[in-house]
Motif scaffolding. Structure first.
Motif: not given
Length: 517
Positions: A124, A164, A166, A215, A253, A288
């Protein structure tokens, strides 16, 4: 001693039964002289009067044991040994017969699935945009090649099961195959008026561009992944991982802009509450960038009312925060990992800055304690045109009588003859090399892999010593790594071929479609 000998003789059947479990190797090691002596002979007490010459002339008596052979015990003991040996032999014979009838017991042969199951590995990061900041307002922006190259290099080296991201900043005009390799099933949620509506409490803080979450699940996993429709007015993406035993793992997320108010908070908490009540749910994880920079996660409190609402909502759902270190270069814990049990998470690591790509957030890796089987990697052969013998190949092709080979033939037959002849000559003069993964690109070879390892090694040295010399070496290695990847990617495309699309064609496309990619 007499009591001990009598007890041993009475337990002769127990000794014989023990031999059935010891096996032939230990059978004769136990048959020592003492055991034979105790079982095969009886001991009788005999009293003998003896007279000693002493001052008082006293006659005394002494008792001692006399050993006598017992033929009945001998016969019984030998019979039990024979029965034991026959039982052991029959067991071995049954195994040999079973092995002859079904040899697949020793060699089951290849299978379509690798039964070495492992935990799910997760990567992530808030990447702070995969497109340049200056192109945010462009409906057809081009990708940030530096971040994309480093992203691909990390994926091909570490092969995470779940990725993942963001703040992707992606637009609908950018395909998922441009961002991640084809061996990942990508689920995206780009920013839109539905996922990022205007906050009525603070309309001036609305940003039309940016945001976005993603994702991706590796196709090699023996499970099914699908997006859960939440209809949430927030940048929240949830996927459902369906395991072979029909149980489910929900991975969620969320990217939350720190200036959003209570409306956004209620939307997120209501959606998480619905997801946590799913049937057959085995594990529930949320990760997240929530931008809760004022929360003290040790005490679970904050001076901000909205942040306190989030903390209380997480507690009501039974969600525990697993990250207790800074995830932002300013020392704040903005990226959080929530789960109902910390036992679900193992090997949690917050990586150093610039370990993966340039961003103000640190990358996070961890494992989900769920054993999942993986399909074996398919190795394939590729032509190494870099070391081809072009002179010999051209000479062989020029010596072929193409008229005799192709004239007066049906089109399908002529095409097959042409293709077979071409590939026979290519196989003879162009060497091949093996690629481990079916989806690994040709440009990510051993040279790129070695350069990537060198860059990571220098980065570790820089973080340990923190000197200008180590920093300079790391940045130099990073620039060389990016330049090498770009060179390899360009070399993998034969742009000198006249049949390929030229730059004029792409210039025309960019002009007509108003695209800068």
């Amino acid at each position: 001693n007499l009591i001990t000998l009598t007890s041993c003789a009475s337990k002769r059947s127990t000794v014989a039964q023990t031999f059935c479990f010891l096996g032939t190797r230990k059978l004769f090691s136990i048959l020592n002289f003492t055991l034979w002596d105790q079982i095969l002979y009886n001991y009788d007490i005999v009293t003998v009067d003896t007279q000693h010459t002493c001052p008082n002339h006293i006659i005394t008596s002494q008792k001692f044991s006399e050993k006598k052979f017992n033929p009945r015990l001998y016969k019984t003991y030998v019979t039990q040994i024979i029965v034991t040996l026959v039982s052991i032999w029959l067991s071995y014979l049954n195994f040999i017969i079973l092995f002859i009838v079904d040899p697949g017991i020793a060699n089951p042969g290849p299978t379509s699935i690798n039964h070495k199951s492992k935990d799910l590995s997760v990567f992530y990061q808030n990447v702070q945009g995969l497109i340049p900041f200056g192109n945010l307002s462009d409906p057809n922006p081009y990708l940030d090649t530096n971040k994309i190259c480093e992203l691909h290099a990390y994926i091909f080296k570490h092969n995470p099961d779940i990725i993942i991201l963001n703040e992707t900043w992606l637009k609908p005009s950018i395909l998922s195959s441009e961002v991640l390799p084809n061996n990942y099933k990508v689920h995206r949620l780009d920013r839109s008026p539905e996922t990022h509506p205007i906050d009525p409490d603070n309309p001036k803080k609305f940003r039309r561009n940016g945001g976005g979450v993603l994702i991706a699940v590796n196709n090699a996993l023996s499970l099914q992944s699908k997006v859960i429709s939440t209809k949430c007015a927030a940048e929240l993406l949830a996927i459902e991982l369906c395991l072979p035993d029909k149980s489910k793992i929900i991975v969620t997320t969320c990217y939350r802009v720190g200036t959003l108010g209570m409306v956004n908070c209620n939307e997120i908490m209501q959606t998480l509450s619905k997801l946590s009540r799913k049937k057959l749910l085995r594990k529930f994880l949320v990760i997240g960038d929530f931008n809760l920079k004022g929360v003290n996660w040790d005490s679970g409190c904050s001076f901000n009312s909205i942040e306190n609402e989030f903390v209380n909502g997480f507690a009501d759902l039974g969600l525990l925060q697993c990250i207790n270190v800074a995830t932002h270069n300013k020392g704040n814990t903005l990226d959080i990992l929530l789960t109902k049990s910390k036992q679900y998470i193992q090997n949690l690591k917050v990586l150093d800055t610039e370990r993966f790509c340039i961003s103000d957030h640190f990358a996070i890796t961890f494992n989900i304690t769920q054993k999942v089987m993986r399909k074996p990697r398919v190795k394939r052969m590729c032509y190494n045109y870099k070391h081809a013998s072009w002179d010999d190949l051209n000479r062989e092709l020029s010596n072929i009588d193409w008229d005799n080979l192709l004239d007066y033939q049906e089109p399908e037959v002529a095409w097959n003859n042409f293709k077979q002849t071409i590939f026979e000559k290519i196989d003879a003069y162009v060497p091949k090399f093996r690629i481990k993964s079916e989806h690994q690109p040709q440009w990510f070879d051993s040279e790129c892999y070695a350069k990537c390892k060198e860059k990571e090694k220098l980065h570790k040295i820089f973080k340990t010593k923190k000197t200008l010399v180590s920093e300079l070496k790391f940045k130099t290695a990073r620039r060389e790594f990016k330049a090498l990847i770009k060179t390899k990617m360009r070399a993998s495309l034969d742009t000198e071929d006249r049949n390929c699309l030229t730059k004029k064609f792409w210039s025309h496309i960019k002009t007509t479609t108003k695209s800068t990619r």
